[in-house]
Structures are given as C-alpha cells and as structure tokens.
Design an enzyme around this catalytic site. Structure first.
Site, mmCIF file in Angstrom:
data_model
loop_
_atom_site.group_PDB
_atom_site.id
_atom_site.type_symbol
_atom_site.label_atom_id
_atom_site.label_comp_id
_atom_site.label_asym_id
_atom_site.label_seq_id
_atom_site.Cartn_x
_atom_site.Cartn_y
_atom_site.Cartn_z
ATOM 1 N N PRO A 136 43.371 2.762 -85.984
ATOM 2 C CA PRO A 136 41.886 3.138 -86.403
ATOM 3 C C PRO A 136 41.398 2.113 -87.467
ATOM 4 O O PRO A 136 41.870 2.148 -88.507
ATOM 5 C CB PRO A 136 41.954 4.315 -86.469
ATOM 6 C CG PRO A 136 43.265 5.143 -86.662
ATOM 7 C CD PRO A 136 44.197 3.997 -86.448
ATOM 8 N N GLU A 137 40.468 1.323 -87.000
ATOM 9 C CA GLU A 137 39.751 0.625 -87.958
ATOM 10 C C GLU A 137 38.208 1.145 -88.123
ATOM 11 O O GLU A 137 37.992 2.086 -87.445
ATOM 12 C CB GLU A 137 39.840 -0.839 -87.630
ATOM 13 C CG GLU A 137 41.393 -1.403 -87.775
ATOM 14 C CD GLU A 137 41.426 -2.907 -87.484
ATOM 15 O OE1 GLU A 137 40.532 -3.628 -87.537
ATOM 16 O OE2 GLU A 137 42.427 -3.110 -86.830
#
Ligand SMILES: [Zn+2]
Length: 296
Positions: free
Chosen positions: A2-3
């Site tokens: 996840p960014e």
C-alpha cells in the site's frame, strides 16, 4: 504494497461510514502490531472515543479522535475494512492469476489474519487485517502527532494545496544521490513506494539512478509534475491490487491494469517499444525504459 493512492482509497471509503461514530471497544489479537503502548493501555485509550476525522499523511491513515489520534501504517499487506453488520458477502476464495488463492472482493468476517477490531455501535466495526504483520497501530495523545518522528520527518504532501514547485525544489536541493532511493525515503515528497516511484520517474523520463545534483530545472519540474499525476491516476483507479490490497469495503483496485513500467521488466515500453530494464535500487526491484529514461 500500500502506497499513498491505496491508503487514500481506504480513507475515502471509510470516512463517510465511520466519521462521527464512537469506538465502543477495541480488540487487539496480535500485540506486536501495536506500537508505543501495552495493548491493554491502547485499548483503554480507544474505548469511548469519537472518530471526528479520517485523514492521511503520506502512507499513514490517521483517525482524529475526541482525545488524540489513532495512526495506522499498513506495512506490506495491511487492510483496513469496514464491517457492516447488515451486509453479507461471499466469504469464498478465488484463484488469482498471479498470486493464487485469494479471498473474493467484499467484506469478510475476521479470520486468523485479522489482528485488531474497533467495535462501533450496532455491531459495525473497523477491521485491521495483515497477513505479513509489518503494519502498525499507534495511539498518539493530543499534541503528540506533529512531534512523532514518523510523521514529522515526512516530505511534502504531493496532493495538498501547498505542494508548490518552490517548496519541492528547496527540499530536493538538501539531498544528493540517486532519485529513486530518495523518493523511497519519503523526502522531498511523502507517500511514494516502489510502484509509484517507478511510474513517476518513467512519466518524467528520468533514470532511477540519476543524481539529484545533476538534474536540470526542466527535469526537476518534470518530476514535480509527474508525482501527483501518477498518484491521482492510482486513486481514480481505486488503488493497485497486486496481492493483498483492498479498499474499505473489501474491493480490489484496478490500477495494476494501467501501470506503465512497474512489474513489466522484459516487456516493451508503451512509448518507444524498447525492452524495459530491471535493476536493484535500495534492495527494491526497479523497472525503467533504457531509451526514454537516460542516465545522462
Ligand atoms: Zn521507452
């Protein structure tokens, strides 16, 4: 992994469901995911707190509470989903093209990977699930958030109004060394990881190992502009689901279908047709076009 776009996708999905509601009780099933406080103290701090805002800084999801903040970092595989007591989705599995057995999109009852639950009224709850267990949950007392090094050291927020070229340049000039490694270090901009750093450098036609001190003004500007573009596209597509990422309602993102370079080593550049190269930068696989992204 996840960014920024994945965390923002979760934030947007959760906000209308949990804002102004009260956490009746917190339940932590894996103590090591809570940082900074013993689990019993963490749960005591959560109980009875009203959720007044759902924010994000870099890759951190921040629940503003009546007293203090709950910060969640998703690590490698964290999922924050909303459980609606009135909704039942298929708890089944599907065979994912790349990663094998995966849960179907949709909300799922807690399982052995669900490590924290925040119970709201009516049997609804916020669920934290993390297969690889690199994520963290932390309670910050009023006034502590801004002083917390994990937050205070972050670079500019690339989708905020105060993200200007002047500020970007001023922060960039403080650093030397290769571009990709710098972006992964969350400075001068917060929120990029391996996927969106590669995508931004490709869009800006910059080699991942190009030295910051060697950038011309036009190149600095190209990077400044490329970063929010790739992030906004990721958000529009509901995030990138390679393996574990899910939105707030357990849904898959679709940005994996429009990546230009990430995960495409050995395939052809969409722009010029050259075979995309793969190198290691800061222990991370990095893909770029040797023709579009020249080192000098
Ligand atoms: Zn190319």
């Amino acid at each position: 992994l996840p960014e920024l776009p994945e965390v923002e996708t979760i934030r947007r999905g959760l906000e209308p469901k949990v804002k102004d509601r009260t956490i009746l009780r917190a339940e932590v099933r894996l103590a090591k995911q809570v940082e900074g406080l013993p689990v019993a103290d963490f749960c005591r701090k959560m109980a009875g707190q009203k959720i007044v805002s759902v924010d994000r800084r870099g890759k951190f999801l921040l629940f503003g509470l009546g007293r203090g903040t709950l910060a969640i970092h998703l690590g490698m595989s964290g999922q924050v989903t909303y459980w609606d007591h009135a909704r039942q989705d298929s708890p089944g599995f599907l065979v994912h093209r790349h990663t094998g057995l995966q849960k179907t999109p949709g909300q799922h009852a807690p399982d052995k990977h669900t490590h924290a639950l925040f119970h709201l009224d009516q049997g609804d709850r916020i669920q934290y699930r993390d297969i690889r267990q690199f994520g963290l949950l932390r309670f910050l007392a009023p006034g502590e958030l801004e002083r917390w090094p994990s937050i205070s050291r972050l670079g500019l927020e690339p989708l905020a109004k105060d993200y200007t070229f002047e500020r970007f340049e001023a922060l960039l000039e403080r650093h030397k060394g290769g571009l990709k490694a710098r972006l992964l270090a969350q400075h001068p901009v917060a929120g990029l990881g391996n996927i969106y750093a590669d995508e931004a450098l490709y869009l800006a036609s910059l080699h991942p190992l190009k030295k910051i001190q060697a950038l011309k003004e036009a190149e600095r500007r190209a990077l400044f502009e490329a970063i929010p573009l790739v992030l906004r596209k990721g958000i529009r597509n509901g995030g990138t689901t390679l393996m574990d990422f899910r939105g707030a309602e357990g849904e898959h993102g679709s940005n994996q279908n429009s990546l230009q370079v990430y995960g495409r080593a050995g395939e052809n550049c969409y722009r010029c047709g050259a075979v995309l190269s793969k190198i290691l930068v800061a222990q991370r696989t990095t893909v770029y076009c040797p023709r579009c992204q020249k080192k000098r």
